[in-house]
Design an enzyme around this catalytic site. Structure first.
Site, PDB file in Angstrom:
ATOM      1  N   ARG A  45      48.539  32.767  35.019  1.00 13.97           N
ATOM      2  CA  ARG A  45      48.637  33.957  33.369  1.00 13.97           C
ATOM      3  C   ARG A  45      49.687  33.636  32.979  1.00 13.97           C
ATOM      4  O   ARG A  45      50.270  34.651  32.702  1.00 13.97           O
ATOM      5  CB  ARG A  45      48.148  35.061  34.143  1.00 13.97           C
ATOM      6  CG  ARG A  45      46.963  35.404  34.509  1.00 13.97           C
ATOM      7  CD  ARG A  45      45.807  35.497  33.937  1.00 13.97           C
ATOM      8  NE  ARG A  45      44.437  35.127  34.393  1.00 13.97           N
ATOM      9  CZ  ARG A  45      43.710  34.256  34.530  1.00 13.97           C
ATOM     10  NH1 ARG A  45      43.798  33.168  35.403  1.00 13.97           N
ATOM     11  NH2 ARG A  45      42.347  34.314  35.310  1.00 13.97           N
TER      12      ARG A  45
ATOM     13  N   SER B  56      41.992  43.249  33.239  1.00 13.29           N
ATOM     14  CA  SER B  56      42.495  42.949  34.600  1.00 13.29           C
ATOM     15  C   SER B  56      44.043  43.844  34.091  1.00 13.29           C
ATOM     16  O   SER B  56      44.908  43.741  33.272  1.00 13.29           O
ATOM     17  CB  SER B  56      41.987  41.565  34.222  1.00 13.29           C
ATOM     18  OG  SER B  56      43.049  41.891  36.056  1.00 13.29           O
TER      19      SER B  56
ATOM     20  N   GLU C 255      49.236  42.128  34.913  1.00  9.24           N
ATOM     21  CA  GLU C 255      48.824  41.080  34.277  1.00  9.24           C
ATOM     22  C   GLU C 255      48.826  41.528  32.807  1.00  9.24           C
ATOM     23  O   GLU C 255      49.379  41.230  31.653  1.00  9.24           O
ATOM     24  CB  GLU C 255      46.926  40.687  34.436  1.00  9.24           C
ATOM     25  CG  GLU C 255      47.234  39.804  34.168  1.00  9.24           C
ATOM     26  CD  GLU C 255      45.450  39.434  34.606  1.00  9.24           C
ATOM     27  OE1 GLU C 255      44.799  39.179  33.870  1.00  9.24           O
ATOM     28  OE2 GLU C 255      45.136  39.347  35.143  1.00  9.24           O
TER      29      GLU C 255
END
Length: 301
Positions: free
Chosen positions: A165, A214, A284
């Site tokens: 990520r 998320s 995130e």
């Protein structure tokens, strides 16, 4: 400043993000095309911050709003075209659903996972978006980027230096195009896999809610949702924000939550997980902009 696109002062951002909360952008720029974006960035004072905005799905905009210019890529950047039997050229504003469905129709496999990620190519490329065992690093050949000073650069996957990520793209750089390579596949089989992914997502995630997707990265060898659940945070509330009962790694705006409610709830969850397991969860979701100033003594309730 003369632009061919749309430049809006004091533009509300809440309608443009999934949480439906947060303040306004000092300026919102929706360029007419790449040349319009390049000319705008070249002419803009280098001290003015730039923030590219996709679908606003993985984002908390703080209640005090965003200084500088938020850049939103519109229809001119939403094209997806097949280059050869296994390769697609995609605009930075193209959605994951458009990319994956175009790949399906062209018989290109390996792109199905984008069906499950609510966002645009620009965000996928910057964040190395991924789901269901695949990520952008697996298929990206190169990305075309307009840097903060208006230069147009081609970045290879190696230069992006992908990790979980994360990429090496600098702040203020805008991804205007990406080239993805899949593998030959049968359109019916690809469509069936996309349907399976969509059904799995529907069953496990609160899709019909005001959410940011998320919330926390999965720590090595762990699942964030499991740690949140074990720390007793399922359905935890703060103001108008709540940890989803359906999926503990999702935060919800129950209707009137401020961004401070949502971010504060996330920080409370992080503290409880750290106390319960010793593991420090990493956000995130991107948190951007300024909080509202605290009320002075004698103000408010």
């Amino acid at each position: 400043m003369a632009v061919r696109g749309r430049l809006t002062p004091d533009a509300p951002l809440a309608p443009l993000v999934w949480f439906k909360s947060g303040g306004s952008a000092e300026w919102l720029f929706e360029p007419a095309d790449r040349d319009d974006l390049v000319a705008f960035l070249r002419a803009l004072d280098p001290a003015v911050p730039i923030y590219p905005l996709g679908l606003g799905s993985n984002l908390i905009v703080r209640d005090g709003g965003m200084p500088g210019v938020v850049v939103r890529l519109g229809k001119a950047f939403a094209m997806v075209e097949r280059i050869d039997a296994t390769t697609l050229r995609c605009g930075g504003g193209a959605s994951g659903i458009l990319v994956s469905s175009t790949a399906r129709d062209a018989g290109i496999a390996g792109v199905e996972f984008l069906r499950s990620i609510p966002g645009t190519v620009g965000g996928f490329v910057r964040m190395n978006g991924g789901a269901y065992g695949r990520e952008v690093a697996d298929m990206l050949l190169e990305a075309t980027v307009v840097t903060r000073d208006g230069a147009v650069e081609t970045w290879s996957a190696a230069r992006l230096a992908y990790t979980y990520r994360h990429s090496a793209l600098p702040e203020g750089a805008v991804v205007v195009e990406a080239v993805f390579r899949g593998s030959p596949g049968d359109p019916d089989a690809i469509g069936a896999e996309m349907d399976r992914i969509a059904a799995a997502r529907e069953a496990s995630q609160p899709l019909r809610s005001k959410t940011g997707g998320s919330t926390f990265k999965n720590p090595p060898g762990e699942k964030a949702w499991s740690l949140v659940d074990a720390a007793g945070c399922r359905s935890l509330r703060r103001g108008g924000a709540q940890v989803s009962e359906k999926h503990c790694n999702f935060l919800l705006n129950l209707g009137a939550a401020t961004s401070a409610d949502i971010e504060g709830l996330g920080e409370e969850v992080r503290a409880k997980v750290k106390a319960a397991s010793g593991i420090e969860l990493e956000w995130e979701i991107q948190r951007v902009g300024n909080p509202l100033p605290a009320p002075q003594r004698g103000e408010g309730a």
